[in-house]
Scaffold this motif. Structure first.
Motif, PDB file in Angstrom:
ATOM      1  N   ASP A   1       0.883  -0.999   0.082  1.00 41.81           N
ATOM      2  CA  ASP A   1      -0.055   0.013  -0.002  1.00 41.81           C
ATOM      3  C   ASP A   1       0.935   1.253  -0.074  1.00 41.81           C
ATOM      4  O   ASP A   1       1.247   1.885   0.972  1.00 41.81           O
ATOM      5  N   GLN A   2       1.484   1.650  -1.151  1.00 40.66           N
ATOM      6  CA  GLN A   2       2.263   2.856  -1.340  1.00 40.66           C
ATOM      7  C   GLN A   2       1.628   4.182  -0.878  1.00 40.66           C
ATOM      8  O   GLN A   2       2.289   4.840  -0.427  1.00 40.66           O
ATOM      9  N   ALA A   3       0.261   4.307  -1.108  1.00 36.15           N
ATOM     10  CA  ALA A   3      -0.286   5.403  -0.911  1.00 36.15           C
ATOM     11  C   ALA A   3      -0.229   5.619   0.842  1.00 36.15           C
ATOM     12  O   ALA A   3      -0.145   6.839   1.108  1.00 36.15           O
ATOM     13  N   LYS A   4      -0.716   4.592   1.571  1.00 29.20           N
ATOM     14  CA  LYS A   4      -0.574   4.477   2.890  1.00 29.20           C
ATOM     15  C   LYS A   4       0.919   4.923   3.605  1.00 29.20           C
ATOM     16  O   LYS A   4       0.946   5.732   4.296  1.00 29.20           O
ATOM     17  N   LYS A   5       1.818   4.194   2.608  1.00 28.72           N
ATOM     18  CA  LYS A   5       3.249   4.317   3.448  1.00 28.72           C
ATOM     19  C   LYS A   5       3.532   5.859   3.092  1.00 28.72           C
ATOM     20  O   LYS A   5       4.344   6.296   3.932  1.00 28.72           O
ATOM     21  N   MET A   6       3.327   6.455   1.845  1.00 38.55           N
ATOM     22  CA  MET A   6       3.732   7.811   1.801  1.00 38.55           C
ATOM     23  C   MET A   6       3.054   8.597   2.771  1.00 38.55           C
ATOM     24  O   MET A   6       3.639   9.956   3.335  1.00 38.55           O
ATOM     25  N   GLU A   7       1.599   8.369   2.880  1.00 36.59           N
ATOM     26  CA  GLU A   7       1.067   9.431   3.807  1.00 36.59           C
ATOM     27  C   GLU A   7       1.755   9.206   5.263  1.00 36.59           C
ATOM     28  O   GLU A   7       1.841  10.312   6.095  1.00 36.59           O
ATOM     29  N   LEU A   8       1.943   8.088   5.561  1.00 37.74           N
ATOM     30  CA  LEU A   8       2.660   7.865   7.036  1.00 37.74           C
ATOM     31  C   LEU A   8       4.373   8.526   7.108  1.00 37.74           C
ATOM     32  O   LEU A   8       4.478   9.152   8.007  1.00 37.74           O
ATOM     33  N   LYS A   9       5.035   8.332   5.907  1.00 34.79           N
ATOM     34  CA  LYS A   9       6.175   8.868   5.878  1.00 34.79           C
ATOM     35  C   LYS A   9       6.224  10.604   5.868  1.00 34.79           C
ATOM     36  O   LYS A   9       7.097  11.119   6.251  1.00 34.79           O
ATOM     37  N   SER A  10       4.857  11.126   5.440  1.00 37.85           N
ATOM     38  CA  SER A  10       4.889  12.550   5.513  1.00 37.85           C
ATOM     39  C   SER A  10       4.773  13.044   6.823  1.00 37.85           C
ATOM     40  O   SER A  10       4.904  14.337   7.237  1.00 37.85           O
ATOM     41  N   LYS A  11       4.541  12.289   7.895  1.00 39.53           N
ATOM     42  CA  LYS A  11       4.507  12.429   9.354  1.00 39.53           C
ATOM     43  C   LYS A  11       6.000  12.468  10.032  1.00 39.53           C
ATOM     44  O   LYS A  11       6.399  12.534  11.156  1.00 39.53           O
ATOM     45  N   LEU A  12       6.904  12.249   9.202  1.00 41.44           N
ATOM     46  CA  LEU A  12       8.332  12.073   9.769  1.00 41.44           C
ATOM     47  C   LEU A  12       9.307  13.327   9.492  1.00 41.44           C
ATOM     48  O   LEU A  12       8.892  14.039   8.186  1.00 41.44           O
ATOM     49  N   VAL A  13      10.232  13.585  10.266  1.00 37.52           N
ATOM     50  CA  VAL A  13      11.105  14.860  10.030  1.00 37.52           C
ATOM     51  C   VAL A  13      12.009  14.130   8.858  1.00 37.52           C
ATOM     52  O   VAL A  13      12.097  12.884   8.579  1.00 37.52           O
ATOM     53  N   SER A  14      12.946  15.257   8.196  1.00 39.84           N
ATOM     54  CA  SER A  14      13.787  14.558   7.238  1.00 39.84           C
ATOM     55  C   SER A  14      15.011  15.504   7.296  1.00 39.84           C
ATOM     56  O   SER A  14      15.025  16.377   8.320  1.00 39.84           O
ATOM     57  N   PHE A  15      15.846  15.173   6.692  1.00 38.23           N
ATOM     58  CA  PHE A  15      17.393  15.660   6.673  1.00 38.23           C
ATOM     59  C   PHE A  15      17.875  15.862   5.334  1.00 38.23           C
ATOM     60  O   PHE A  15      17.504  15.142   4.541  1.00 38.23           O
ATOM     61  N   THR A  16      19.105  16.804   5.371  1.00 40.72           N
ATOM     62  CA  THR A  16      19.918  16.816   4.199  1.00 40.72           C
ATOM     63  C   THR A  16      21.359  16.381   4.323  1.00 40.72           C
ATOM     64  O   THR A  16      22.199  17.530   4.950  1.00 40.72           O
ATOM     65  N   PRO A  17      21.840  15.300   5.019  1.00 34.39           N
ATOM     66  CA  PRO A  17      23.039  14.960   5.427  1.00 34.39           C
ATOM     67  C   PRO A  17      24.214  15.303   4.536  1.00 34.39           C
ATOM     68  O   PRO A  17      25.237  15.555   5.199  1.00 34.39           O
ATOM     69  N   CYS A  18      23.982  15.761   3.351  1.00 37.38           N
ATOM     70  CA  CYS A  18      25.163  16.109   2.542  1.00 37.38           C
ATOM     71  C   CYS A  18      25.660  17.409   2.511  1.00 37.38           C
ATOM     72  O   CYS A  18      26.706  17.762   2.224  1.00 37.38           O
ATOM     73  N   VAL A  19      24.492  18.326   2.975  1.00 35.00           N
ATOM     74  CA  VAL A  19      24.870  19.702   2.819  1.00 35.00           C
ATOM     75  C   VAL A  19      24.115  20.504   4.017  1.00 35.00           C
ATOM     76  O   VAL A  19      23.349  20.140   4.596  1.00 35.00           O
ATOM     77  N   VAL A  20      24.546  21.802   3.865  1.00 39.21           N
ATOM     78  CA  VAL A  20      23.884  22.694   4.863  1.00 39.21           C
ATOM     79  C   VAL A  20      23.526  23.806   3.980  1.00 39.21           C
ATOM     80  O   VAL A  20      24.332  24.481   3.170  1.00 39.21           O
ATOM     81  N   VAL A  21      22.285  24.015   3.934  1.00 40.37           N
ATOM     82  CA  VAL A  21      21.450  25.177   3.261  1.00 40.37           C
ATOM     83  C   VAL A  21      21.172  26.457   3.736  1.00 40.37           C
ATOM     84  O   VAL A  21      21.237  26.319   5.191  1.00 40.37           O
ATOM     85  N   ASP A  22      21.064  27.437   3.182  1.00 40.33           N
ATOM     86  CA  ASP A  22      20.565  28.768   3.911  1.00 40.33           C
ATOM     87  C   ASP A  22      19.236  29.118   3.395  1.00 40.33           C
ATOM     88  O   ASP A  22      18.891  29.297   2.109  1.00 40.33           O
TER      89      ASP A  22
END
Length: 294
Positions: free
Chosen positions: A51-72
């Motif tokens: 159930d990819q739709a449900k999976k993406m809905e749940l993932k939207s509740k997660l924080v995320s990161f950009t480990p490769c860079v620092v942005v401004d």
């Protein structure tokens, strides 16, 4: 100390909410809060149900990161402030959580430039951090990614998307995350070399050398069979593609090695199918032996 941006639990919001150190990130993966444990259990079920739709809905509740860079200000190329010296690897849609766990261990043990490996939210994928030199621009970063792709594309599930250094990495938990402090640095950069075409009349001149190389990779296998066999068979396919050895002979050869290996022979039919698939994949990426005499 390596630090990078983190973002709110809304993928549409591209403005960072702060910085997190590498050590704090690894700790958060290993020691998750109860709230996230519940979300990840639901994601695992959604993956099992396809159930990819449900999976993406749940993932939207997660924080995320950009480990490769620092942005401004915003997560895009134009606002990259600096590079961190990290690169993300992503292996998706693996056969099972057991396979993913085995592959996680294999990657970590095999490549010392890998800082950490852990399972994805669905437990059907593996994430990894690789230490690279601190880059000056996106082209330099891509050159390292393409170089490591040449080494690791042979493994099932390798995702090319992390070539984008501002691609968000969703938070996931793994209480058995693997990490080290004594990592090395991956310094190779992509430099395509045009190889001369191998002439037809010397196709089989190197078959004995190829057999020895593959035997030396198969014979020591005593555990973690699939990733090691896949790598060896993919390499063998490369030699077939370079026309050093006939495909049918190569398949028969590695099948005999599987049957004679105490560990692989326990599930010989499964490993033979894996070998056949990887030989066919490797044919499209010819591998040339050094000091080849024409």
């Amino acid at each position: 100390m390596i630090s990078f941006n983190m973002y709110p639990a809304d993928i549409k919001k591209a403005e960072p909410i702060g910085l997190i150190t590498l050590n704090d990130f690894l700790s958060a993966v290993k020691y998750p809060e109860d709230y996230y444990i519940d979300i990840f259990n639901q994601i695992k079920i959604a993956e099992q149900n396809k159930d990819q739709a449900k999976k993406m809905e749940l993932k939207s509740k997660l924080v995320s990161f950009t480990p490769c860079v620092v942005v401004d200000k915003k997560r895009n190329y134009e606002n990259i402030k600096s590079f961190t010296g990290l690169m993300v690897l992503d292996f998706d849609h693996l056969d099972s959580p057991e396979y993913a766990e085995e592959f996680k261990q294999y990657l970590f043990n095999t490549y010392k430039f890998i800082v950490a490996t852990w399972l994805s939210a669905s437990k059907h994928g593996v994430r990894a951090f690789v230490k690279i030199p601190v880059c000056n621009n996106t082209d330099e970063f891509k050159s390292y990614f393409l170089a490591i792709k040449e080494q690791l594309f042979k493994y099932k599930g390798f995702d090319v998307a992390p070539k984008n250094c501002v691609l968000p990495l969703f938070y996931s938990i793994d209480t058995e995350i693997l990490y080290r402090n004594d990592f090395s640095t991956f310094t190779q950069r992509y430099n395509p070399i045009i190889k001369p075409q191998v002439k037809q009349y010397i196709i089989n001149d190197k078959s004995n050398i190829v057999e020895k190389i593959i035997f030396n990779k198969i014979n020591p296998i005593v555990d973690n069979g699939h990733p090691q066999l896949r790598a060896a068979a993919y390499l063998l396919g490369g030699y077939v593609g370079a026309r050093y050895i006939n495909q049918d002979y190569a398949t028969d050869m590695i099948n005999r090695m599987i049957e004679s290996n105490a560990y692989l022979s326990q599930k010989a039919s499964i490993y033979k199918k894996t070998a056949d698939t990887m030989i066919k994949s490797g044919i499209n990426q010819p591998v040339y032996l050094e000091n080849y005499e024409q």
